[in-house]
Design an enzyme around this catalytic site. Structure first.
Site, PDB file in Angstrom:
ATOM      1  N   ASP A  30       0.858  -1.188   0.000  1.00 15.21           N
ATOM      2  CA  ASP A  30       0.000   0.000   0.000  1.00 15.21           C
ATOM      3  C   ASP A  30       0.888   1.229   0.000  1.00 15.21           C
ATOM      4  O   ASP A  30       2.049   1.157   0.388  1.00 15.21           O
ATOM      5  CB  ASP A  30      -0.926  -0.008   1.223  1.00 15.21           C
ATOM      6  CG  ASP A  30      -2.213   0.757   0.962  1.00 15.21           C
ATOM      7  OD1 ASP A  30      -3.273   0.119   0.820  1.00 15.21           O
ATOM      8  OD2 ASP A  30      -2.146   2.005   0.863  1.00 15.21           O
ATOM      9  N   GLU A 151     -14.017  -9.320  -8.667  1.00 17.08           N
ATOM     10  CA  GLU A 151     -14.256  -9.635  -7.270  1.00 17.08           C
ATOM     11  C   GLU A 151     -15.728  -9.452  -6.941  1.00 17.08           C
ATOM     12  O   GLU A 151     -16.294  -8.418  -7.238  1.00 17.08           O
ATOM     13  CB  GLU A 151     -13.416  -8.644  -6.436  1.00 17.08           C
ATOM     14  CG  GLU A 151     -13.371  -8.970  -4.994  1.00 17.08           C
ATOM     15  CD  GLU A 151     -13.111 -10.433  -4.796  1.00 17.08           C
ATOM     16  OE1 GLU A 151     -11.951 -10.817  -4.908  1.00 17.08           O
ATOM     17  OE2 GLU A 151     -14.058 -11.210  -4.546  1.00 17.08           O
ATOM     18  N   PHE A 152     -16.338 -10.458  -6.319  1.00 18.83           N
ATOM     19  CA  PHE A 152     -17.758 -10.340  -5.992  1.00 18.83           C
ATOM     20  C   PHE A 152     -18.004 -10.314  -4.486  1.00 18.83           C
ATOM     21  O   PHE A 152     -19.105 -10.593  -4.017  1.00 18.83           O
ATOM     22  CB  PHE A 152     -18.552 -11.485  -6.646  1.00 18.83           C
ATOM     23  CG  PHE A 152     -18.413 -11.533  -8.139  1.00 18.83           C
ATOM     24  CD1 PHE A 152     -19.109 -10.644  -8.939  1.00 18.83           C
ATOM     25  CD2 PHE A 152     -17.572 -12.443  -8.755  1.00 18.83           C
ATOM     26  CE1 PHE A 152     -18.991 -10.669 -10.324  1.00 18.83           C
ATOM     27  CE2 PHE A 152     -17.436 -12.490 -10.138  1.00 18.83           C
ATOM     28  CZ  PHE A 152     -18.146 -11.600 -10.929  1.00 18.83           C
ATOM     29  N   LEU A 153     -16.949 -10.032  -3.690  1.00 17.81           N
ATOM     30  CA  LEU A 153     -17.105 -10.028  -2.221  1.00 17.81           C
ATOM     31  C   LEU A 153     -18.098  -8.968  -1.782  1.00 17.81           C
ATOM     32  O   LEU A 153     -18.068  -7.844  -2.272  1.00 17.81           O
ATOM     33  CB  LEU A 153     -15.769  -9.687  -1.542  1.00 17.81           C
ATOM     34  CG  LEU A 153     -14.537 -10.551  -1.803  1.00 17.81           C
ATOM     35  CD1 LEU A 153     -13.357 -10.012  -1.021  1.00 17.81           C
ATOM     36  CD2 LEU A 153     -14.832 -11.986  -1.424  1.00 17.81           C
ATOM     37  N   LYS A 206     -18.780  -8.121 -14.140  1.00 22.65           N
ATOM     38  CA  LYS A 206     -18.845  -7.498 -12.816  1.00 22.65           C
ATOM     39  C   LYS A 206     -19.841  -6.330 -12.797  1.00 22.65           C
ATOM     40  O   LYS A 206     -20.715  -6.244 -11.933  1.00 22.65           O
ATOM     41  CB  LYS A 206     -17.448  -7.021 -12.408  1.00 22.65           C
ATOM     42  CG  LYS A 206     -17.394  -6.197 -11.129  1.00 22.65           C
ATOM     43  CD  LYS A 206     -17.843  -6.995  -9.918  1.00 22.65           C
ATOM     44  CE  LYS A 206     -18.051  -6.107  -8.718  1.00 22.65           C
ATOM     45  NZ  LYS A 206     -16.943  -5.962  -7.843  1.00 22.65           N
ATOM     46  N   CYS A 262     -19.929   0.165  -3.794  1.00 20.05           N
ATOM     47  CA  CYS A 262     -19.971  -0.497  -5.110  1.00 20.05           C
ATOM     48  C   CYS A 262     -21.184  -0.141  -5.963  1.00 20.05           C
ATOM     49  O   CYS A 262     -21.029   0.335  -7.084  1.00 20.05           O
ATOM     50  CB  CYS A 262     -19.909  -2.001  -4.917  1.00 20.05           C
ATOM     51  SG  CYS A 262     -18.300  -2.527  -4.356  1.00 20.05           S
ATOM     52  N   LYS A 265     -21.400   3.483  -7.373  1.00 21.40           N
ATOM     53  CA  LYS A 265     -20.254   3.714  -8.263  1.00 21.40           C
ATOM     54  C   LYS A 265     -20.387   2.873  -9.546  1.00 21.40           C
ATOM     55  O   LYS A 265     -20.196   3.391 -10.646  1.00 21.40           O
ATOM     56  CB  LYS A 265     -19.002   3.312  -7.473  1.00 21.40           C
ATOM     57  CG  LYS A 265     -17.742   3.135  -8.252  1.00 21.40           C
ATOM     58  CD  LYS A 265     -16.569   2.893  -7.322  1.00 21.40           C
ATOM     59  CE  LYS A 265     -16.325   1.430  -6.981  1.00 21.40           C
ATOM     60  NZ  LYS A 265     -15.812   0.591  -8.049  1.00 21.40           N
ATOM     61  N   ARG A 329     -19.586   4.834   3.308  1.00 22.78           N
ATOM     62  CA  ARG A 329     -19.511   5.433   1.975  1.00 22.78           C
ATOM     63  C   ARG A 329     -20.840   5.252   1.251  1.00 22.78           C
ATOM     64  O   ARG A 329     -21.373   4.161   1.191  1.00 22.78           O
ATOM     65  CB  ARG A 329     -18.371   4.785   1.168  1.00 22.78           C
ATOM     66  CG  ARG A 329     -17.007   5.272   1.621  1.00 22.78           C
ATOM     67  CD  ARG A 329     -15.913   4.570   0.878  1.00 22.78           C
ATOM     68  NE  ARG A 329     -15.861   3.159   1.227  1.00 22.78           N
ATOM     69  CZ  ARG A 329     -15.081   2.269   0.595  1.00 22.78           C
ATOM     70  NH1 ARG A 329     -14.320   2.655  -0.398  1.00 22.78           N
ATOM     71  NH2 ARG A 329     -15.067   1.006   0.985  1.00 22.78           N
TER      72      ARG A 329
HETATM   73  C1  UDX Z   1     -22.007  -5.498  -3.554  1.00 24.46           C
HETATM   74  C2  UDX Z   1     -22.179  -6.835  -4.276  1.00 24.46           C
HETATM   75  O1  UDX Z   1     -23.192  -7.601  -3.607  1.00 24.46           O
HETATM   76  C3  UDX Z   1     -20.849  -7.590  -4.316  1.00 24.46           C
HETATM   77  O2  UDX Z   1     -21.010  -8.765  -5.085  1.00 24.46           O
HETATM   78  C4  UDX Z   1     -19.796  -6.684  -4.966  1.00 24.46           C
HETATM   79  O3  UDX Z   1     -18.528  -7.315  -4.974  1.00 24.46           O
HETATM   80  C5  UDX Z   1     -19.694  -5.366  -4.218  1.00 24.46           C
HETATM   81  O4  UDX Z   1     -20.980  -4.739  -4.184  1.00 24.46           O
HETATM   82  P1  UDX Z   1     -21.784  -4.691  -1.032  1.00 24.46           P
HETATM   83  O5  UDX Z   1     -21.633  -3.309  -1.562  1.00 24.46           O
HETATM   84  O6  UDX Z   1     -20.871  -5.153   0.033  1.00 24.46           O
HETATM   85  O7  UDX Z   1     -21.660  -5.773  -2.208  1.00 24.46           O
HETATM   86  O8  UDX Z   1     -23.250  -4.797  -0.442  1.00 24.46           O
HETATM   87  P2  UDX Z   1     -24.599  -5.612  -0.688  1.00 24.46           P
HETATM   88  O9  UDX Z   1     -24.784  -6.589   0.399  1.00 24.46           O
HETATM   89  O10 UDX Z   1     -24.693  -6.124  -2.064  1.00 24.46           O
HETATM   90  O11 UDX Z   1     -25.657  -4.426  -0.483  1.00 24.46           O
HETATM   91  C6  UDX Z   1     -25.583  -3.224  -1.255  1.00 24.46           C
HETATM   92  C7  UDX Z   1     -26.687  -2.277  -0.870  1.00 24.46           C
HETATM   93  O12 UDX Z   1     -27.955  -2.787  -1.256  1.00 24.46           O
HETATM   94  C8  UDX Z   1     -26.779  -2.000   0.635  1.00 24.46           C
HETATM   95  O13 UDX Z   1     -27.056  -0.636   0.846  1.00 24.46           O
HETATM   96  C9  UDX Z   1     -27.933  -2.878   1.080  1.00 24.46           C
HETATM   97  O14 UDX Z   1     -28.562  -2.430   2.253  1.00 24.46           O
HETATM   98  C10 UDX Z   1     -28.846  -2.772  -0.126  1.00 24.46           C
HETATM   99  N1  UDX Z   1     -29.779  -3.898  -0.262  1.00 24.46           N
HETATM  100  C11 UDX Z   1     -29.323  -5.160  -0.513  1.00 24.46           C
HETATM  101  C12 UDX Z   1     -31.148  -3.679  -0.155  1.00 24.46           C
HETATM  102  O15 UDX Z   1     -31.598  -2.536   0.067  1.00 24.46           O
HETATM  103  N2  UDX Z   1     -32.010  -4.734  -0.316  1.00 24.46           N
HETATM  104  C13 UDX Z   1     -31.583  -5.996  -0.579  1.00 24.46           C
HETATM  105  O16 UDX Z   1     -32.418  -6.899  -0.714  1.00 24.46           O
HETATM  106  C14 UDX Z   1     -30.191  -6.216  -0.661  1.00 24.46           C
END
Ligand code: UDX
Length: 432
Positions: A30, A151-153, A206, A262, A265, A329
């Site tokens: 980093d 990456e799908f984490l 992605k 994510c 963006k 964020r």
């Molecule tokens: C997401 C993708 O799921 C992941 O595969 C990718 O790598 C990164 O972006 P993340 O941003 O960690 O992951 O959050 P996620 O659990 O997908 O939720 C995103 C947003 O959607 C959150 O604000 C969550 O509260 C909202 N959400 C999710 C809902 O409002 N309703 C749902 O049913 C699911």
């Protein structure tokens, strides 16, 4: 295998720890000296469920190291993974590729022997070609291939998702690079699906996936608005829809709108790519606009709930963009609080993990509580904005006894309506 991971954020760090746990020798690089110092002291720089134990274990057994020195990490690596941020450009909203290109320029000088440069950062279609060009210009003798390995984490589940991926996508036209990536991911053979595709397809998968999930959330939120007017119950509707395997039951939870680092963006970047290639992505454009409007609408819904006493205290539970993370964020909770701040000077907020990050954004526009009780004491309304498990188990009678007025606005549909009403609260969920 020897791995260098560039970037120790929400993707780089859990990925590095995961690969170390699988037996690889990982060096994380980093540019931020503070981060590297902290990690080298054996402390984490971010909160992720399950990360701490694996981090400590692999630091102790010397499988993962942290450094500011790109050269030492890259020249010994079989695979260099790029996991730096691609934040939205403030004006165009395109993915800002300056960090990834800067990393490519720097690492190019140190490539030694055949190396796979694997892009984990979410990057627009064609970025792999550009990285390849940059490296070639700086080091014309380098022996390398650039692979897209999206990456799908999910935040909060990064460790779980690392070890239990839905699929592993490897995007490259090089047979040699594909073999190395398959070797790296060998522990996952038989546990998940592998998809071997062109690099440009991989880069698109992605964005197309994240944009689809964002649209699914927007769809269920719009359906929730419809249920509120029509007398249906969105939870029953979502359950019925989810039983159709073609739709699936996941990502059908209505709420305050999606957020995080994510979805906002990536939907913007995908829409921008559609415009760039002259192939407009109208569903995504609408999703972005309506998700933005939703947060303001939800803020006003809370203000409406205290209209009989506009000076009344608003207790906000939850600030992170979702449960299980300290990340604020693009958090819908933060945008909703900001909307409420325009109408109320009496807002007290609480989040089990995200107080430091929230304070850095909200400053002194709100008061900060140390606990659920502290936030709710003398409040006229309690608002749930993030789905933390703690909130599901709130002692309703105790909270009622310390609030000025028993009213709950539950924008995550966390509480059981019957329990809440039995305890004597006025209750508003979403889509009911
Ligand atoms: C997401 C993708 O799921 C992941 O595969 C990718 O790598 C990164 O972006 P993340 O941003 O960690 O992951 O959050 P996620 O659990 O997908 O939720 C995103 C947003 O959607 C959150 O604000 C969550 O509260 C909202 N959400 C999710 C809902 O409002 N309703 C749902 O049913 C699911």
């Amino acid at each position: 295998m020897r791995l260098a991971i560039i970037g120790t954020g929400y993707v780089g760090l859990p990925t590095g720890v995961g690969f170390a746990e699988l037996g690889n020798d990982v060096v994380c690089v980093d540019k931020i000296a503070d981060k590297i110092e902290t990690l080298n002291r054996g402390e984490l720089t971010l909160f992720e469920d399950g990360l701490e134990d694996l981090f400590r274990k692999n630091v102790e057994r010397g499988k993962i190291k942290f450094t500011l020195d790109m050269q030492s990490a890259v020249c010994n690596a079989d695979v260099v993974m790029l996991a730096v941020g691609t934040p939205p450009h403030p004006i165009t909203k395109e993915a800002d590729l300056q960090y990834i290109y800067a990393a490519a320029k720097e690492l190019a000088q140190y490539l030694d022997g055949y190396t796979v440069v694997a892009t984990k950062s979410t990057v627009p279609v064609g970025t792999g070609d550009e990285i390849e060009k940059i490296i070639r210009e700086i080091n014309c003798d380098a022996d390398f291939d650039v692979v897209s390995i999206p990456e799908f984490l999910r935040e909060g589940f990064a460790i779980h998702d690392f070890f239990n991926p839905d699929r592993i996508v490897i995007g490259t036209n090089s047979e040699r690079a594909r073999e190395i990536m398959l070797q790296l991911y060998a522990p996952f053979v038989g546990k998940t699906s592998f998809l071997l595709v062109k690099r440009r397809s991989s880069e698109t998968i992605k964005y197309a996936s994240n944009a689809f999930l964002a649209m699914k959330i927007h769809y269920i939120n719009e359906m929730a608005d419809f249920c509120e007017k029509s007398g249906a119950d969105i939870l029953e509707v979502a359950e019925g829809m989810g039983m159709d395997s073609r739709i699936g039951k996941k990502f059908l939870n209505p709420g305050p709108g999606y957020g995080g680092s994510c979805f906002p963006k990536d939907t913007n970047a995908m829409a921008q790519m559609g415009r760039k290639y002259g192939a407009p992505l109208n569903l995504i454009e609408t999703t972005i606009a309506k998700n933005g409007e939703r947060k303001a609408k939800m803020g006003l819904r809370v203000i409406e709930a205290i209209k009989s006493n506009p000076e009344g205290k608003i207790a906000v539970l939850g600030l992170a963009f979702k449960g299980g993370t300290d990340d604020c964020r693009e958090s819908p909770a933060i945008d909703i609080v900001r909307e409420m701040v325009k109408h109320s000077h009496n807002i007290c907020v609480y989040d089990p993990k995200a107080m430091v990050n929230a304070k850095a954004i909200l400053g002194d526009s709100v008061k900060y509580a140390n606990s659920i009780e502290d936030a709710c004491r003398t409040a006229d309304v309690m608002v749930i904005l993030t789905e933390w498990e703690d909130f599901r188990h709130i002692d309703l009678l105790k909270i009622k006894s310390i609030m000025a007025k028993p009213e709950i606005v539950d924008l995550r549909n966390m509480l059981n309506v019957d329990d809440v009403v039995k305890a004597g609260f006025e209750y508003q969920g979403v889509g009911k």
